[in-house]
Motif scaffolding. Structure first.
Motif, PDB file in Angstrom:
ATOM      1  N   GLU A  72      46.588  50.596  16.773  1.00 38.61           N
ATOM      2  CA  GLU A  72      46.267  50.478  18.195  1.00 38.61           C
ATOM      3  C   GLU A  72      44.944  51.202  18.488  1.00 38.61           C
ATOM      4  O   GLU A  72      44.100  50.692  19.202  1.00 38.61           O
ATOM      5  CB  GLU A  72      47.434  51.041  19.028  1.00 38.61           C
ATOM      6  N   LYS A  73      44.765  52.366  17.864  1.00 36.54           N
ATOM      7  CA  LYS A  73      43.502  53.108  18.044  1.00 36.54           C
ATOM      8  C   LYS A  73      42.348  52.311  17.429  1.00 36.54           C
ATOM      9  O   LYS A  73      41.258  52.245  17.982  1.00 36.54           O
ATOM     10  CB  LYS A  73      43.578  54.486  17.360  1.00 36.54           C
ATOM     11  N   ILE A  74      42.618  51.733  16.268  1.00 33.09           N
ATOM     12  CA  ILE A  74      41.579  50.949  15.585  1.00 33.09           C
ATOM     13  C   ILE A  74      41.172  49.763  16.474  1.00 33.09           C
ATOM     14  O   ILE A  74      39.996  49.476  16.642  1.00 33.09           O
ATOM     15  CB  ILE A  74      42.114  50.438  14.224  1.00 33.09           C
ATOM     16  N   LYS A  75      42.176  49.108  17.048  1.00 39.44           N
ATOM     17  CA  LYS A  75      41.901  47.938  17.895  1.00 39.44           C
ATOM     18  C   LYS A  75      41.082  48.326  19.107  1.00 39.44           C
ATOM     19  O   LYS A  75      40.157  47.614  19.490  1.00 39.44           O
ATOM     20  CB  LYS A  75      43.218  47.315  18.374  1.00 39.44           C
ATOM     21  N   SER A  76      41.435  49.463  19.719  1.00 40.20           N
ATOM     22  CA  SER A  76      40.675  49.912  20.885  1.00 40.20           C
ATOM     23  C   SER A  76      39.228  50.142  20.493  1.00 40.20           C
ATOM     24  O   SER A  76      38.312  49.781  21.226  1.00 40.20           O
ATOM     25  CB  SER A  76      41.236  51.221  21.436  1.00 40.20           C
ATOM     26  N   ALA A  77      39.021  50.749  19.323  1.00 40.96           N
ATOM     27  CA  ALA A  77      37.660  51.014  18.867  1.00 40.96           C
ATOM     28  C   ALA A  77      36.931  49.703  18.627  1.00 40.96           C
ATOM     29  O   ALA A  77      35.743  49.574  18.913  1.00 40.96           O
ATOM     30  CB  ALA A  77      37.691  51.846  17.590  1.00 40.96           C
ATOM     31  N   MET A  78      37.652  48.715  18.100  1.00 40.25           N
ATOM     32  CA  MET A  78      37.013  47.454  17.762  1.00 40.25           C
ATOM     33  C   MET A  78      36.857  46.526  18.963  1.00 40.25           C
ATOM     34  O   MET A  78      36.091  45.571  18.905  1.00 40.25           O
ATOM     35  CB  MET A  78      37.774  46.759  16.634  1.00 40.25           C
ATOM     36  N   ALA A  79      37.591  46.809  20.049  1.00 43.93           N
ATOM     37  CA  ALA A  79      37.469  45.966  21.246  1.00 43.93           C
ATOM     38  C   ALA A  79      36.061  46.018  21.790  1.00 43.93           C
ATOM     39  O   ALA A  79      35.578  45.088  22.422  1.00 43.93           O
ATOM     40  CB  ALA A  79      38.457  46.410  22.321  1.00 43.93           C
ATOM     41  N   THR A  80      35.359  47.136  21.501  1.00 46.00           N
ATOM     42  CA  THR A  80      33.969  47.243  21.945  1.00 46.00           C
ATOM     43  C   THR A  80      33.018  46.635  20.913  1.00 46.00           C
ATOM     44  O   THR A  80      31.849  46.455  21.178  1.00 46.00           O
ATOM     45  CB  THR A  80      33.597  48.718  22.170  1.00 46.00           C
TER      46      THR A  80
END
Lengths: 815, 221
Positions: free
Chosen positions: A672-680
């Motif tokens: 979930e943290k990785i996805k948040s980072a990659m959402a940008t």
């Protein structure tokens, strides 16, 4: 004959008593459908109705409790209801007593449980009830009696059908369990809120228990309801004595107990299972001297979910604002990807933080808001028992969501524009609800408090013309940032104080707008919230992660005696201290355990956290790592190796399924943290191939499928989860649209394996490229072979292994 | 006449929960998570049974159960020597289903524990009810056979429709049947128990698991 609503104004209304028990005494066999007796034993039915009329009953229920389109064909249903009403009319003709007599079309539950916990669709339920109502109207029933409902959602479907298909008065009666709640969990206060909001003409309780045992529930109705309350209890509980069935409350006791409640305000009374004409005559005799207690307006502002009501005015109400895409990239991504689980998690976390209501806004320009809002409301209501505030500017989406909402919702919002009120007030009128009214109109937001109050008055007046009482309107006097106008807070606060004191209405604010554009907003918000509360604010739409606002909330309640024994304040500050300590000393929170495998001992703390299944730590450690490492590197070097260790342990039977899952959950929180980072930075993608998964049609059990989904996602597959009870056509359509190389199907029951077979058959024709793996409690290798699956996955790890194979083959063929 | 009974919570058999969660040993962290789940759901469980006592008789190849007829050999064998049955439906309520759904989104490991807990609880309720009935029948000098559910052996699951018609489960205990013959709440059981004058045959007194033909079952004791 007078209209019953007129007659009710100055009379106690007596209902009839039991029907089933009397029919059994006359030879109705166990399992035989009593509704057919309207035709085959008309005289017996007429005689029972007549006995009730003779005993003093004003309203008899037709013998149509289970008469619905699920049990009977349209023709037979028509014939049964026609005969049932004719029988009651005949009884009325024969009865010589002088009092007013009415015939109620009796509607009982369908016996099917509505989705999400059953398989009966809400609109199907509405249609089923509508069919009954239309026939009842055609043959001349005087009113509609919806009774013995033990599910709030089905009750709503029935009332909606009655209102949409007739102008007859509607009485609604629910069956409560000994714990004082409906089978599906609703409290009396919640039912009063919903049914009164939908404009039932009388509400109350019947069946289940005797009058003494139901007294508590009845009193709660009397406390909250501003409309007539009815009761129709059983003659106590049935007991078998010397091979005969005997009910343990006799007519004398029954009539005294019910009379005591008529004295307290019950206006409509009769009996249910085990009661006979003798019970009704005793009741009439015992209570005829009573002058009906007038029905008073309770002026309670409240909303409800499918379990409980939330009342405004006693203590501040927190409305969680996090389910909203505005300014949130990750949330917008979730909406575009139709990632409902992400939205649900936001809801659950806010509930855990202590909000009492959830605001739900899923509006993005490029999505079908109408469909998504309705779906989100249903999904949230499947797992969260908080009332919802439906937040949309699209009236069609608002109606779609309100229609499906189980309870009395909060409606966000209406404003002083004529056009807007014309669109929103009819919805409030039809579905019920507490509507948030913004003090703005065609000319914008008035700068002064007086201007805002004037709009409020206009809104109240217009609402009244729709029959909407002021208790169902809560005003938002619009917090505007002080960075643009240093005096902005004054106008908001003065307006809310005047609305509270002079207009006598509740207020709500989107508190955090006050600090827009300024640093350390939380500090300003917290203080503004405190001032607003002291001026009489009833509710705040807010972020429950904002510490200062939560501090204001808990301290305010503690200081003003709203928090008995500081039961909420103390855990709050303890939790606060703990969080502060963790942030300042991250090492105290790290996993230490000697009993790990060799590989784990040498790996990083993140790997350890995942192996150990420590969800929060895995997330925190990932966030730390993201400051120095690329997201994909963390996945490859930390998360996947950790998952492999656990997966191998599971296959070697040294790790059990719950442990495997705890690790998978820890990995998910890292992802979930990785996805948040990659959402940008969306150009990066860790996904392997696409996989469509579903529990097949007819099957509503999905834990196995959810486990498989979790693990597949952990391993980087792009999983499209179609949910449970999915039609073959939907699976085929999705597989084709995504050109997915792999489909996973799950089934729990032998009876649903044919649906799996059919899905595979259709996939073979429409999507010949895709492989199909199957799993679930009843499946075996032999079964899988027989229905033509490509692979049988005996557990979740096995499905990962197979997906890896497919993915690898796909890559090889592309190179 | 259909009667309804509500029981207090039967004693918890931890080993059974572990078996249903497919844990062969009881590591302390597993037990801890299981107990957290148990205490979380505890107040949301209810223990309700509705039942009816009916005469039965053999009619050529068929067995007339009063509420339906069946040619199931397995049931016929189970009911050998019986002149009556108790037909019942039991449930621990919808509360646990809500927890399971909630956690299947949030924490599948907890959802798994809740599944296992639910299975243990409903079985424990059935055992409690059976013991209660057996005691009652003892006063009449009669014996109760082990319970036998639709879908068990060659007894068709479609019998559920008849069971629901006669027991009126939705109204009595809030259990409904869906189109694919699954029950909601999911942790519910329907079963038939034979009543006979004589002693229970050896076959009928064997523990439940050993009576079953599915020898490769994951959960077999």
């Amino acid at each position: 004959m007078r209209n019953i609503l007129e007659y009710m104004k100055d009379h106690i209304i007596y209902l009839d008593g039991g029907m089933g028990t009397l029919l059994q005494a006359q030879g109705l066999q166990p399992g035989e459908l009593p509704e057919r007796w309207n035709i085959t034993h008309a005289e017996a039915i007429i005689s029972i109705h007549q006995q009730y009329f003779d005993a003093g009953t004003h309203v008899v229920n037709t013998n149509t409790f289970g008469a619905n389109g699920l049990k009977f064909s349209q023709d037979e249903l028509d014939e049964i209801i026609c005969a049932a009403i004719a029988n009651a009319k005949e009884a009325r003709k024969r009865s010589q007593t002088k009092h007013e007599k009415f015939i109620a079309l009796d509607i009982g539950p369908t016996g099917r449980l509505l989705k999400p916990y059953g398989d009966f669709d809400f609109e199907e339920a509405v249609a089923t009830f509508a069919q009954i109502v239309k026939i009842g109207v055609k043959y001349g029933a005087d009113l509609i009696m919806i009774e013995t409902m033990n599910d709030s959602y089905e009750t709503k479907a029935a009332l909606l059908a009655a209102k949409e298909n007739s102008d007859l008065p509607v009485f609604v009666s629910n069956a409560y369990s000994a714990d004082g709640k409906l089978m599906t969990g609703a409290s009396p206060a919640a039912m009063v809120a919903m049914l009164e909001g939908m404009r039932a003409d009388a509400i109350g309780v019947n069946c289940s228990l005797g009058p003494k045992a139901l007294a508590g529930v009845v009193e709660e109705y009397l406390q909250y309801a501003s409309i007539p309350v009815l009761m129709k209890p059983n003659a106590g509980l049935p007991q078998e004595i010397n091979g005969k069935t005997v009910f343990d409350v006799l007519p004398d006791e029954f009539s005294q107990d019910v009379t005591a409640l008529i004295e307290k305000g019950v206006r409509i009374a009769g009996g249910c299972c085990g009661t006979t004409p003798a019970y009704i005559s005793a009741l009439v005799e015992a209570s005829k001297h009573i002058i009906p207690k007038p029905i008073t307006q309770k002026n309670i502002t409240c909303i409800s979910s499918y379990t409980h009501a939330v009342q405004f005015g006693k203590s501040p109400i927190l409305i969680g604002e996090r389910i909203n895409p505005t300014g949130k990239k990750r949330f917008q991504q979730a909406l575009r990807e139709h990632d409902i689980d992400y939205i649900l998690t936001e809801g659950i976390q806010q509930q855990e933080r202590g909000v009492q209501v959830l605001d739900v806004n899923v509006g993005l320009p490029e999505i079908d808001e109408c469909a998504l809002l309705q779906e989100t409301v249903c999904e949230l209501q499947a797992i969260i028992d908080l009332p919802l505030q439906i937040d949309t500017s699209d009236a069609a989406a608002m109606e779609a969501a309100l229609r499906r909402y189980n309870g009395k919702a909060m409606i966000n919002s209406v404003n002083g524009k004529e056009e807007n009120m014309k669109a929103i007030f009819p919805l409030v009128q039809k579905y019920g609800g507490l509507v948030v009214a913004l003090t703005l109109d065609e000319n914008g937001i008035p700068e002064t408090a007086a201007g805002r109050v004037k709009i409020a008055e206009k809104i109240l007046q217009t609402a009244q013309s729709y029959g909407i009482d002021k208790k169902d309107i809560i005003f938002d006097t619009l917090a505007m940032t002080v960075s643009a106008d240093a005096m902005a807070a004054h106008a908001t606060l003065d307006a809310l104080a005047e609305i509270k004191t002079r207009l006598g209405c509740h207020t709500s604010l989107g508190v955090s707008n006050i600090s827009f554009g300024l640093p350390n907003r939380d500090a300003l918000n917290g203080t503004f919230f405190a001032i607003a509360l002291s001026r009489g604010l009833s509710a705040a739409i807010m972020n429950p992660y904002a510490t200062d606002m939560m501090k204001t909330y808990y301290t305010y309640r503690a200081l003003l005696g709203m928090d008995e024994n500081f039961q909420e304040y103390i855990p709050f500050v303890q939790q606060l201290a703990q969080t502060t300590h963790m942030v300042q000393n991250p090492s105290v929170n790290q996993p230490v355990n000697a009993s790990q495998t060799d590989a784990a001992q040498t790996s990083s703390q993140l790997q350890k956290a995942i192996i150990k299944g420590l969800k929060e730590q895995a997330g925190e450690l990932t966030a730390q790592l993201l400051q120095t490492q690329e997201p994909l590197q963390i996945v490859q070097a930390e998360i996947i190796p950790a998952l492999d260790i656990v997966g191998q342990g599971f296959e070697a039977k040294t790790v059990y399924l719950p442990q495997l899952l705890m690790s998978a959950e820890a990995a998910k929180s890292a992802f979930e943290k990785i996805k948040s980072a990659m959402a940008t930075a969306p150009e990066q993608s860790a996904d392997k191939c696409k996989i469509v998964i579903a529990t097949v049609q007819g099957d509503i059990h999905d834990i196995g499928k959810n486990i498989v989904k979790l693990l597949l996602e952990n391993y980087g597959f792009a999983v499209t989860d179609l949910g449970k009870d999915v039609a073959p056509e939907t699976i085929v359509e999705t597989t084709c649209a995504l050109h997915a190389p792999l489909v996973g199907l799950s089934a729990l029951m032998t009876t649903t394996v044919p649906a799996m077979e059919e899905t595979i058959r259709q996939l073979r024709i429409a999507a010949p490229w895709c492989k199909v793996m199957v799993g679930g409690a009843v499946l075996t290798q032999a079964y899988a072979d027989r229905i033509g699956a490509d692979h049988y996955a005996k557990d979740a790890m096995e499905s990962v292994r197979y997906a890896d194979e497919i993915s690898a083959a796909l890559h090889a063929s592309m190179q | 006449m259909v009667y309804v009974k509500e029981y207090d919570a039967p004693l918890v058999e931890q080993a059974e929960i572990l078996r249903y969660a497919r844990c062969k040993e009881s590591a302390s962290e597993l037990i801890a998570q299981m107990q957290t789940c148990l205490s979380e759901v505890w107040n949301h469980l209810q223990y309700k049974v509705c039942y009816i006592r009916l005469p039965i008789q053999k009619e050529n190849e068929m067995l007339n159960l009063s509420f339906a007829k069946t040619d199931s050999k397995a049931l016929t064998k189970n009911l050998e020597g019986c002149t009556e049955i108790i037909l019942f439906a039991a449930t621990i309520g919808l509360g646990i289903d809500r927890f399971i759904t909630r956690y299947s989104k949030l924490s599948p490991s907890k959802a798994l524990w809740l599944q296992a807990i639910g299975t243990e609880r409903i079985e424990a309720l059935c055992d409690t009810f059976c013991a209660d009935m057996a005691k009652q029948l003892q006063t009449e000098g009669k014996k109760l056979h082990t319970r036998f559910s639709p879908g068990y052996g060659d007894l068709a699951l479609t019998l559920q429709k008849d069971v629901f018609r006669v027991l009126d489960c939705p109204r009595k205990i809030g259990v409904s049947l869906n189109e694919s013959l699954l029950m909601s709440p999911s942790k519910s059981v329907t079963a038939i128990m034979g009543i006979s004058q004589s002693c229970i045959t050896k076959e009928m007194s064997k523990p439940f698991c050993q009576n079953c033909n599915q020898v490769d079952c994951t959960y077999r004791k």
